[in-house]
Design a protein around this motif. Structure first.
Motif: not given
Length: 114
Positions: A1-7, A100-107
């Motif tokens: 699983q990955v940790q993702l930050v959108e911008s 989809v894996l893991g939680p959703w970020g804030q987008g």
């Protein structure tokens, strides 16, 4: 699983362009298929673009020819180049694995308006 930050989201006029970025952590980035999703007010989240671990891409019909998804496995970042934006592209944009894996970020919010 990955940790993702959108911008990269923001306010843009119809016909304009934006480039979204999704920064990932962990070594899973290189092995998973990834995608961009969006959710407009009052509507369900939908997939807009996907890219496999090998770099093959697919797009929703609504964005085909206007959006381009890409990935940089060294920087562990996935991008969405959005051109010729339309008001109906207004939404919060998310990235995640496909499936989809893991939680959703804030987008990141994209608003296309005059």
């Amino acid at each position: 699983q990955v940790q993702l930050v959108e911008s990269g989201g923001g306010l843009v006029q119809p016909g304009g362009s934006l480039r979204l970025s999704c920064a990932a952590s962990g070594r899973s980035f290189t092995i998973y298929n990834l995608g961009w999703y969006r959710q407009a007010p009052g509507k369900e989240r939908e997939s807009v673009a996907t890219i496999t671990s090998g770099g093959n891409t697919n797009y929703a019909d609504s964005v085909k020819g206007r959006f381009t998804i890409s990935r940089d496995n060294v920087k562990k970042t996935v991008y969405l180049q959005m051109n010729r934006l339309r008001p109906e592209d207004t939404a919060v944009y998310f990235c995640n694995a496909v499936p989809v894996l893991g939680p959703w970020g804030q987008g990141t919010q994209v608003t296309v308006s005059s």
